[in-house]
Design a protein around this motif. Structure first.
Motif, PDB file in Angstrom:
ATOM      1  N   SER A  91       0.822  -1.221   0.000  1.00  0.00           N
ATOM      2  CA  SER A  91       0.000   0.000   0.000  1.00  0.00           C
ATOM      3  C   SER A  91       0.844   1.254   0.000  1.00  0.00           C
ATOM      4  CB  SER A  91      -0.910   0.034   1.236  1.00  0.00           C
ATOM      5  OG  SER A  91      -1.770  -1.062   1.246  1.00  0.00           O
ATOM      6  N   VAL A  92       1.937   1.192   0.738  1.00  0.00           N
ATOM      7  CA  VAL A  92       2.791   2.372   0.911  1.00  0.00           C
ATOM      8  C   VAL A  92       3.524   2.736  -0.383  1.00  0.00           C
ATOM      9  CG1 VAL A  92       5.062   2.766   1.947  1.00  0.00           C
ATOM     10  CG2 VAL A  92       3.087   2.437   3.395  1.00  0.00           C
ATOM     11  N   GLN A  93       3.720   1.750  -1.245  1.00  0.00           N
ATOM     12  CA  GLN A  93       4.408   2.012  -2.508  1.00  0.00           C
ATOM     13  C   GLN A  93       3.438   2.388  -3.613  1.00  0.00           C
ATOM     14  OE1 GLN A  93       7.745  -0.796  -3.428  1.00  0.00           O
ATOM     15  NE2 GLN A  93       6.830  -1.871  -1.690  1.00  0.00           N
ATOM     16  N   ASN A  94       2.158   2.464  -3.260  1.00  0.00           N
ATOM     17  CA  ASN A  94       1.155   2.818  -4.239  1.00  0.00           C
ATOM     18  C   ASN A  94       1.241   4.300  -4.578  1.00  0.00           C
ATOM     19  OD1 ASN A  94      -1.775   4.070  -4.411  1.00  0.00           O
ATOM     20  ND2 ASN A  94      -1.809   2.032  -5.356  1.00  0.00           N
ATOM     21  N   HIS A  95       1.109   4.643  -5.845  1.00  0.00           N
ATOM     22  CA  HIS A  95       1.293   6.016  -6.298  1.00  0.00           C
ATOM     23  C   HIS A  95       0.338   6.992  -5.614  1.00  0.00           C
ATOM     24  CE1 HIS A  95       2.988   8.857  -9.169  1.00  0.00           C
ATOM     25  NE2 HIS A  95       1.789   9.411  -9.191  1.00  0.00           N
ATOM     26  N   ASP A  96      -0.918   6.589  -5.453  1.00  0.00           N
ATOM     27  CA  ASP A  96      -1.911   7.453  -4.798  1.00  0.00           C
ATOM     28  C   ASP A  96      -1.534   7.747  -3.369  1.00  0.00           C
ATOM     29  OD1 ASP A  96      -4.945   6.273  -6.410  1.00  0.00           O
ATOM     30  OD2 ASP A  96      -3.642   8.008  -6.789  1.00  0.00           O
ATOM     31  N   PHE A  97      -1.032   6.726  -2.677  1.00  0.00           N
ATOM     32  CA  PHE A  97      -0.623   6.914  -1.283  1.00  0.00           C
ATOM     33  C   PHE A  97       0.511   7.934  -1.209  1.00  0.00           C
ATOM     34  CE2 PHE A  97      -0.089   5.835   3.099  1.00  0.00           C
ATOM     35  CZ  PHE A  97       1.262   6.004   3.345  1.00  0.00           C
ATOM     36  N   ILE A  98       1.493   7.778  -2.108  1.00  0.00           N
ATOM     37  CA  ILE A  98       2.638   8.689  -2.125  1.00  0.00           C
ATOM     38  C   ILE A  98       2.185  10.125  -2.381  1.00  0.00           C
ATOM     39  CG2 ILE A  98       4.768   9.273  -3.361  1.00  0.00           C
ATOM     40  CD1 ILE A  98       5.179   6.284  -3.841  1.00  0.00           C
ATOM     41  N   SER A  99       1.220  10.304  -3.308  1.00  0.00           N
ATOM     42  CA  SER A  99       0.712  11.652  -3.608  1.00  0.00           C
ATOM     43  C   SER A  99      -0.010  12.249  -2.402  1.00  0.00           C
ATOM     44  CB  SER A  99      -0.257  11.609  -4.791  1.00  0.00           C
ATOM     45  OG  SER A  99       0.412  11.176  -5.931  1.00  0.00           O
ATOM     46  N   LYS A 100      -0.854  11.437  -1.745  1.00  0.00           N
ATOM     47  CA  LYS A 100      -1.596  11.944  -0.579  1.00  0.00           C
ATOM     48  C   LYS A 100      -0.630  12.330   0.531  1.00  0.00           C
ATOM     49  CE  LYS A 100      -5.945   9.477  -1.168  1.00  0.00           C
ATOM     50  NZ  LYS A 100      -6.575   8.200  -0.792  1.00  0.00           N
ATOM     51  N   HIS A 101       0.363  11.480   0.755  1.00  0.00           N
ATOM     52  CA  HIS A 101       1.372  11.752   1.788  1.00  0.00           C
ATOM     53  C   HIS A 101       2.095  13.052   1.486  1.00  0.00           C
ATOM     54  CE1 HIS A 101       5.345  11.409   3.757  1.00  0.00           C
ATOM     55  NE2 HIS A 101       4.684  10.789   4.701  1.00  0.00           N
ATOM     56  N   LEU A 102       2.411  13.272   0.208  1.00  0.00           N
ATOM     57  CA  LEU A 102       3.098  14.485  -0.215  1.00  0.00           C
ATOM     58  C   LEU A 102       2.250  15.718   0.058  1.00  0.00           C
ATOM     59  CD1 LEU A 102       5.463  15.828  -1.806  1.00  0.00           C
ATOM     60  CD2 LEU A 102       4.102  15.496  -3.861  1.00  0.00           C
ATOM     61  N   ASN A 103       0.963  15.653  -0.289  1.00  0.00           N
ATOM     62  CA  ASN A 103       0.087  16.808  -0.110  1.00  0.00           C
ATOM     63  C   ASN A 103      -0.098  17.152   1.352  1.00  0.00           C
ATOM     64  OD1 ASN A 103      -0.321  17.376  -2.805  1.00  0.00           O
ATOM     65  ND2 ASN A 103      -1.961  15.878  -2.975  1.00  0.00           N
ATOM     66  N   ILE A 104      -0.225  16.130   2.193  1.00  0.00           N
ATOM     67  CA  ILE A 104      -0.364  16.381   3.630  1.00  0.00           C
ATOM     68  C   ILE A 104       0.909  17.037   4.154  1.00  0.00           C
ATOM     69  CG2 ILE A 104      -0.497  15.259   5.894  1.00  0.00           C
ATOM     70  CD1 ILE A 104      -2.487  13.319   4.696  1.00  0.00           C
ATOM     71  N   ASN A 105       2.058  16.540   3.697  1.00  0.00           N
ATOM     72  CA  ASN A 105       3.346  17.102   4.095  1.00  0.00           C
ATOM     73  C   ASN A 105       3.477  18.565   3.700  1.00  0.00           C
ATOM     74  OD1 ASN A 105       5.132  15.706   5.635  1.00  0.00           O
ATOM     75  ND2 ASN A 105       6.522  15.188   3.984  1.00  0.00           N
ATOM     76  N   LYS A 106       3.031  18.865   2.477  1.00  0.00           N
ATOM     77  CA  LYS A 106       3.132  20.222   1.951  1.00  0.00           C
ATOM     78  C   LYS A 106       2.284  21.174   2.776  1.00  0.00           C
ATOM     79  CE  LYS A 106       4.268  20.133  -2.931  1.00  0.00           C
ATOM     80  NZ  LYS A 106       3.768  20.044  -4.297  1.00  0.00           N
TER      81      LYS A 106
END
Lengths: 384, 126
Positions: free
Chosen positions: A47-62
């Motif tokens: 799940s963690v390597q899924n592209h959508d997860f990475i994008s969501k994580h990035l947006n929350i970080n931003k």
């Protein structure tokens, strides 16, 4: 007493969170924790390597970014010019963007070549490094992954300019390389992470000589969906020359010219200032710096001289951060010891507050920085 | 809509002190959230207080309640609080916390731990 119907959540025997909420929590974790929790289970790892997860994580970080960070690295060429024994030019330092106060150090795994690495740009936690015109890497230091880009698709590379951008329309990353071979011909090729290949996108020739202007050590700024470089065209035999900005739209992959404001004859660099295109020029032989900002992107009339920074000595501009800190150095003579060295000063352009002895003490590449998981799902990305 | 779900929640529940506690924390949250939405610092302090007074396992119940009530702001807030509570914990702790089982093939997990050994530095003792 009649048996009341329990709501679904109280019927749950183990009171464990549904999987989508587990991922909601994972999206809010720092990068190091996410990587460690890959070992929790196979499904979480996937799940963690899924592209959508990475994008969501990035947006929350931003959205959480209260402090801005930068990453900087000494320039090998520039350091050699001023230091007889240059500092370790392979070290990348993460710092606060306002004060340049050091937070931590990271090292590029190929240590020997990282001495010569130049920071081309930084987007969403990925750094683009150039060892030479043709040897380029994408690197995410937070997840310890890097990827070497394939060779150029052009026949010859000369007087190369590079830029790194996030292509939001396609959720992709692009590296743009401009080669001004034979001084008359400008060729542009673009690398996209999704295709992992270079593509030639433009060639233009002119009777005049094109000179690609050095942008000091500052990455090509990305504003209005375009990357920017300064260029000079020598028109015919006339000595007069005109400097302008060449902008390359990362989505349409077309370029156009933007005029610079009326300035003295010593332009230093173009940079990003709080999301806008900025132009820094020095006047009076380095005793004064002017910072212009293009208030409305693309509108040449909106160039506005926002700050004027005076100096008591001739200063050399080294870097300009997005926050608006100007890093300069000036040489001084120590009469007693009969030697001279360089003094580094960080100026906040808004307050004109000076910070003596900042944590950077040599000419360095400086770029914005954040942590992210981008490249975790990257094909051919190497872990170290 | 929120009122309907809340009423149903109260109608459905049995007299459980724990669920009462959840209701008293979750229901006042919208008002507090509105008042201090502009002030991040206060939100942080509230979160700190919550972390101190409520065990991570209890937070799980708060999340489930917020999810049931379809209360997104509370859900995000509690998820963030849980994330802060578990970020330095070990893999075993997190496995138990989420009730997940290690479904790796033999040797796969060791391989991952070895490859990302750097991410295991500075982990809290269980």
């Amino acid at each position: 007493m009649s048996k009341m119907k329990e709501p679904p959540i109280l019927q749950r025997r183990n009171n464990h969170l549904p999987y989508d909420i587990v991922l909601n929590i994972m999206e809010r974790l720092p990068v190091k924790s996410v990587i460690r929790f890959r070992s929790v289970s196979k499904s979480l790892d996937s799940s963690v390597q899924n592209h959508d997860f990475i994008s969501k994580h990035l947006n929350i970080n931003k959205n959480n970014l209260e402090n801005g960070y930068v990453i900087h690295k000494p320039s090998w060429e520039a350091s050699r010019l001023i230091y007889s024994s240059p500092p370790d030019t392979s070290v990348f330092t993460v710092a606060f963007d306002r004060t340049l106060d050091r937070i931590s150090e990271v090292g590029f795994p190929l240590k020997f070549i990282s001495n010569f690495a130049q920071i081309v740009g930084s987007c969403n936690g990925i750094l683009c490094l150039a060892i030479s015109a043709n040897i380029i890497f994408l690197w995410n230091p937070s997840i310890r992954k890097y990827k070497k880009l394939p060779n150029t698709c052009l026949e010859k590379l000369e007087y190369v300019k590079l830029g790194f951008a996030y292509h939001s329309e396609n959720d992709d990353y692009k590296v743009v390389r401009i080669s001004c071979s034979s001084l008359h011909i400008r060729e542009i090729e673009v690398y996209t992470l999704s295709s992992d290949s270079w593509r030639r996108v433009g060639i233009s020739s002119t009777n005049n000589v094109i000179l690609c202007h050095d942008n000091l050590l500052v990455p090509a700024p990305m504003v209005g969906g375009a990357l920017h470089w300064m260029e000079n065209i020598l028109e015919g035999k006339v000595i007069g020359r005109s400097m302008y900005i060449m902008s390359f739209d990362v989505n349409t992959e077309t370029s156009r010219k933007l005029a610079l404001p009326d300035h003295s004859d010593d332009p230093n660099c173009i940079a990003l200032f709080k999301g806008k295109l900025a132009f820094i020029t020095s006047e009076r032989y380095g005793y004064q710096y002017s910072i212009w900002v293009m208030k409305e992107y693309g509108l040449v009339e909106s160039w506005n001289k926002l700050f004027v920074v005076p100096f008591q000595r001739a200063a050399y501009c080294l870097a300009f951060t997005e926050y608006g800190s100007l890093l300069v150095c000036y040489s001084y003579n120590n009469d007693q010891v009969e030697s001279h060295g360089f003094k580094f000063v960080l100026i906040d352009t808004e307050t004109l507050h000076e910070k003596e002895d900042p944590d950077i003490q040599c000419p360095s590449y400086v770029a914005n920085f954040m942590e992210s998981l981008v490249l975790l799902d990257g094909a051919k990305a190497v872990s170290y | 809509m929120k009122f309907c779900t809340v009423k149903q929640y109260f109608d459905d529940e049995n007299n459980n002190n724990v669920t009462n506690g959840i209701a008293t924390t979750v229901i006042p949250l919208p008002n507090k959230h509105l008042k201090i939405k502009a002030n991040n610092k206060e939100m942080e302090q509230y979160e700190q207080e919550l972390l101190r007074n409520v065990m991570p396992q209890e937070l799980t119940k708060l999340i489930l309640a917020a999810n049931y009530l379809n209360f997104k702001e509370a859900l995000d807030f509690f998820c963030r609080t849980v994330a802060n509570a578990i970020q330095n914990k070990s893999v075993d702790y997190v496995r138990k916390f989420f009730g997940l089982e290690s479904d790796f093939e033999p040797g796969e997990e060791e391989k991952l731990c070895k490859e990302f050994a750097w991410s295991f530095e500075g982990v809290d003792e269980d």
